[in-house]
Design an enzyme around this catalytic site. Structure first.
Site, PDB file in Angstrom:
ATOM      1  N   CYS A 180      40.393  36.494  32.078  1.00  0.00           N
ATOM      2  CA  CYS A 180      39.810  37.835  32.264  1.00  0.00           C
ATOM      3  C   CYS A 180      39.437  38.472  30.922  1.00  0.00           C
ATOM      4  CB  CYS A 180      40.778  38.716  33.038  1.00  0.00           C
ATOM      5  SG  CYS A 180      41.157  38.017  34.647  1.00  0.00           S
TER       6      CYS A 180
ATOM      7  N   GLU B 115      52.536  42.694  39.919  1.00  0.00           N
ATOM      8  CA  GLU B 115      51.608  43.459  39.093  1.00  0.00           C
ATOM      9  C   GLU B 115      50.677  44.180  40.052  1.00  0.00           C
ATOM     10  OE1 GLU B 115      50.300  41.111  35.679  1.00  0.00           O
ATOM     11  OE2 GLU B 115      48.311  41.338  36.533  1.00  0.00           O
TER      12      GLU B 115
ATOM     13  N   CYS C  79      45.963  31.472  32.083  1.00  0.00           N
ATOM     14  CA  CYS C  79      46.201  32.764  32.730  1.00  0.00           C
ATOM     15  C   CYS C  79      47.456  33.456  32.171  1.00  0.00           C
ATOM     16  CB  CYS C  79      46.291  32.533  34.236  1.00  0.00           C
ATOM     17  SG  CYS C  79      46.064  34.023  35.224  1.00  0.00           S
ATOM     18  N   ASP C  80      47.712  34.686  32.632  1.00  0.00           N
ATOM     19  CA  ASP C  80      48.713  35.564  32.011  1.00  0.00           C
ATOM     20  C   ASP C  80      50.079  34.923  31.770  1.00  0.00           C
ATOM     21  OD1 ASP C  80      46.608  37.181  32.581  1.00  0.00           O
ATOM     22  OD2 ASP C  80      47.727  38.637  33.767  1.00  0.00           O
ATOM     23  N   LYS C  81      50.668  34.324  32.811  1.00  0.00           N
ATOM     24  CA  LYS C  81      52.056  33.857  32.688  1.00  0.00           C
ATOM     25  C   LYS C  81      52.171  32.517  31.991  1.00  0.00           C
ATOM     26  CE  LYS C  81      52.861  37.447  34.933  1.00  0.00           C
ATOM     27  NZ  LYS C  81      51.417  37.733  35.045  1.00  0.00           N
TER      28      LYS C  81
ATOM     29  N   CYS D 228      40.540  30.867  34.784  1.00  0.00           N
ATOM     30  CA  CYS D 228      41.326  30.777  33.536  1.00  0.00           C
ATOM     31  C   CYS D 228      41.826  29.350  33.298  1.00  0.00           C
ATOM     32  CB  CYS D 228      42.547  31.689  33.573  1.00  0.00           C
ATOM     33  SG  CYS D 228      42.302  33.258  34.376  1.00  0.00           S
TER      34      CYS D 228
ATOM     35  N   ASP E 177      46.744  35.581  38.558  1.00  0.00           N
ATOM     36  CA  ASP E 177      47.028  36.988  38.851  1.00  0.00           C
ATOM     37  C   ASP E 177      45.854  37.646  39.559  1.00  0.00           C
ATOM     38  OD1 ASP E 177      49.419  36.681  37.637  1.00  0.00           O
ATOM     39  OD2 ASP E 177      49.179  38.350  36.228  1.00  0.00           O
TER      40      ASP E 177
ATOM     41  N   SER F  10      48.873  45.527  35.859  1.00  0.00           N
ATOM     42  CA  SER F  10      47.957  44.555  35.305  1.00  0.00           C
ATOM     43  C   SER F  10      47.545  45.022  33.920  1.00  0.00           C
ATOM     44  CB  SER F  10      46.738  44.506  36.209  1.00  0.00           C
ATOM     45  OG  SER F  10      45.616  44.047  35.504  1.00  0.00           O
TER      46      SER F  10
HETATM   47  C1  LIG Z   1      43.780  40.081  36.725  1.00  0.00           C
HETATM   48  C2  LIG Z   1      44.185  40.472  35.322  1.00  0.00           C
HETATM   49  C3  LIG Z   1      43.184  41.464  34.791  1.00  0.00           C
HETATM   50  O1  LIG Z   1      44.172  39.325  34.535  1.00  0.00           O
HETATM   51  C4  LIG Z   1      45.586  40.964  35.277  1.00  0.00           C
HETATM   52  O2  LIG Z   1      46.438  40.084  35.911  1.00  0.00           O
HETATM   53  C5  LIG Z   1      46.190  41.296  33.925  1.00  0.00           C
HETATM   54  O3  LIG Z   1      47.403  41.381  33.855  1.00  0.00           O
HETATM   55  O4  LIG Z   1      45.500  41.520  32.948  1.00  0.00           O
HETATM   56 MG   LIG Z   2      48.402  39.823  35.015  1.00  0.00          MG
END
Ligand SMILES: CC(C)(O)[C@@H](O)C(=O)O
Ligand SMILES: [Mg+2]
Length: 558
Positions: A195, A446, A123-125, A50, A82, A472
């Protein structure tokens, strides 16, 4: 127009000679010192798909700023993967990283007197962290998302990161060979990008585009594409307009634009993490937006997108059928969005969508409003004796709307993973994972491993899972998280015992455990609050400052 109002005191004031000398040292000319300064915050680093390309995108943003006579200065901050930390003690650092990101961006921009900021995040955060910083700073700002990953493929089957998690579940259940398992792992993630399903990164990116804080197409342009590169240059350029018109994040993030964002999350079947993050974002914006707002929007909004984790398609397919702007255009036409909200283009959402092509004719990714996947949203805010201050359930309807079963209690995620692996979880059980909340975890990890193992073991329709931790975006099944108050704070989830009957009703939005009052009094009297798990460092600070999940787990409000 005073568009270098913050940097000017450093770059032009006679009392700042050393500052100016140091800025010449980095290669700036006297002319440059008269220009506005834009901080370009990248969460780029090598260790995560990511984030691995973000530093390259940041350079393109810088080029964009230079095209418009702005000084763009790249700085870096952290990110936590994550996908890589999932299921390890490292996952406890994931949610805290959101606030470290926000704090670090706020710190650099304030300390260095930048006039605005572009964040390049993956990424997510990264995304909620960046947005929280932008709102705290309230200086012109744009978010650039690194984009979604391409799909992997094995024997004709499309793969993504969740295929890897679920392959583990299938291997454990004995339904996948070691050889297939290894091939899936090798091929699931083919390169740069976040992702690929409607998991947390794509959820947040889409919602932020609907919110107006990123340029049109930002969330659905794939990571590896010319569009993504062009858009990064455009983001740098767009800062000029924001600075000239003095359009600030708090002019864009309002109750109405937050409603647009959550409307899109609901339509797309997005991650439960959106609830946590948007509570925190609304707080940073000083807008009153509570769990009740999520429920209200969920009640009046259908679930339309056939995307993973519960559906078929990936974000690359959303891009193929017209991208997020085409989805927004469809929703606007149907009266589901506030078109008059301001965005980072300097125009309103409706103005941005005027020339956007419609969703591709005959596409199957986004169902029509007339035949939704579910009439109302998948995110349910539930209350009951198990969650007096609320919790968040993800109910797509595929696993039914009511679950009544016997508690199978685990005091940590790892115990639960072992329990599922060892066959301790049976049809009809409600798996309870506790002491994984913001303070108890700490860090509210998560948990994709237990939910993926349940799906992989073919128990998705027969087992529910509840927790004071998080899920997640890749999680699906009958799951309830963010239970508040958490076990560490004396929540009733901490008093549940194996065999107690738990009822989760996604129509009444209730979650209750049946324990008679005498027995409950006995358990309460016997409960002793466990000590916090960390005595030093980031997680010590986090456990002492974090608010509850129902308040967004913010760390700058006591
Ligand atoms: C690994 C993932 C799928 O990215 C997850 O951390 C999420 O929250 O979607
Ligand atoms: Mg996540």
């Amino acid at each position: 127009m005073d568009i270098n109002k913050f940097s000017r005191q450093v770059t032009q004031d006679d009392t700042q000679p050393a500052a100016q000398a140091m800025l010449h040292a980095i290669g700036l000319t006297r002319e440059d010192l008269k220009k506005p300064f834009v901080g370009i915050a990248s969460t780029g680093y090598e260790g995560n798909p990511c984030n691995m390309h973000l530093n390259d995108l940041a350079k393109l943003v810088k080029k964009g700023t230079e095209n418009e006579d702005l000084v763009g200065l790249i700085f870096n901050t952290i990110g936590v993967s994550d996908g890589i930390s999932m299921g390890t003690p490292g996952m406890r650092f994931s949610l805290p990283s959101r606030d470290v990101i926000a704090d670090s961006m706020e710190t650099v921009v304030q300390a260095m007197s930048y006039d605005g900021m572009v964040t390049v995040v993956g990424c997510d955060k990264n995304m909620p962290g960046a947005l929280m910083a932008m709102l705290r700073l309230n200086r012109p700002a744009i978010l650039v998302y690194g984009g979604t990953i391409a799909s992997g493929c094995h024997e004709g089957k499309k793969l993504d990161v969740v295929s890897a998690f679920e392959a583990w579940g299938e291997k454990v259940a004995g339904t996948m060979t070691q050889q297939t398992y290894e091939s899936v792992i090798e091929k699931a993630c083919p390169g740069a990008g976040a992702c690929g399903g409607m998991y947390t990164a794509n959820t947040m990116a889409s919602a932020i585009e609907a919110l107006g804080m990123s340029l049109p197409y930002n969330s659905s342009n794939p990571a590896i594409s010319e569009n993504k590169e062009n858009e990064s240059v455009m983001a740098g350029q767009a800062m000029r307009v924001l600075l000239e018109k003095d359009i600030k994040p708090k002019d864009i993030v309002t109750k109405k634009s937050l409603e647009n964002a959550i409307r899109l999350v609901t339509i797309m079947g997005g991650s439960t993490n959106a609830v946590l993050h948007f509570l925190a974002i609304a707080r940073a914006a000083d807008v009153s937006f509570t769990l009740e707002d999520f429920q209200r929007i969920s009640d009046e909004t259908p679930f339309l997108a056939d995307l993973k984790p519960s559906g078929k398609y990936l974000m690359e397919d959303v891009h193929r059928v017209g991208g997020i702007p085409a989805v927004l255009k469809y929703l606007l036409k149907k009266g589901l969005l506030h078109g008059d909200c301001l965005t980072v283009t300097g125009k309103t959402l409706a103005e941005n969508l005027l020339d956007v092509p419609d969703l591709l004719e005959g596409q199957h990714v986004i169902k029509p409003l007339e035949s939704p996947i579910k009439e109302t949203g998948h995110l349910r805010i539930m209350y009951g004796n198990l969650a007096e201050d609320g919790c968040v359930a993800k109910i797509t309807g595929k696993e039914g709307l009511l679950f009544k079963g016997n508690a199978k209690v685990f005091d940590s995620e790892y115990d639960a993973n072992d329990g599922i692996r060892d066959g301790k979880v049976q049809k009809g059980d409600v798996v309870v994972i506790r002491y994984e909340g913001p303070k108890g975890g700490p860090g509210m990890p998560e948990m994709l491993k237990p939910t993926a193992a349940i799906m992989g073991a073919g128990l998705g329709k027969d087992v529910a899972l509840i927790t004071d931790g998080r899920f997640s975006g890749g999680t699906h099944g009958f799951v309830v998280g963010h239970i508040t108050p958490e076990a560490q704070e004396g929540g009733l989830i901490g008093l549940v015992e194996d065999g107690d009957v738990i009822t989760i009703d996604a129509e009444k939005n209730s979650i209750t455990v049946d324990i008679d009052s005498e027995e409950l009094a006995k358990r309460k009297a016997a409960w002793v609050q466990p000590p916090l798990k960390f005595k030093r460092g980031v997680l010590y600070k986090y456990a002492h400052t974090v608010s509850s999940a129902s308040q967004g787990c913010v760390t700058d409000e006591f």
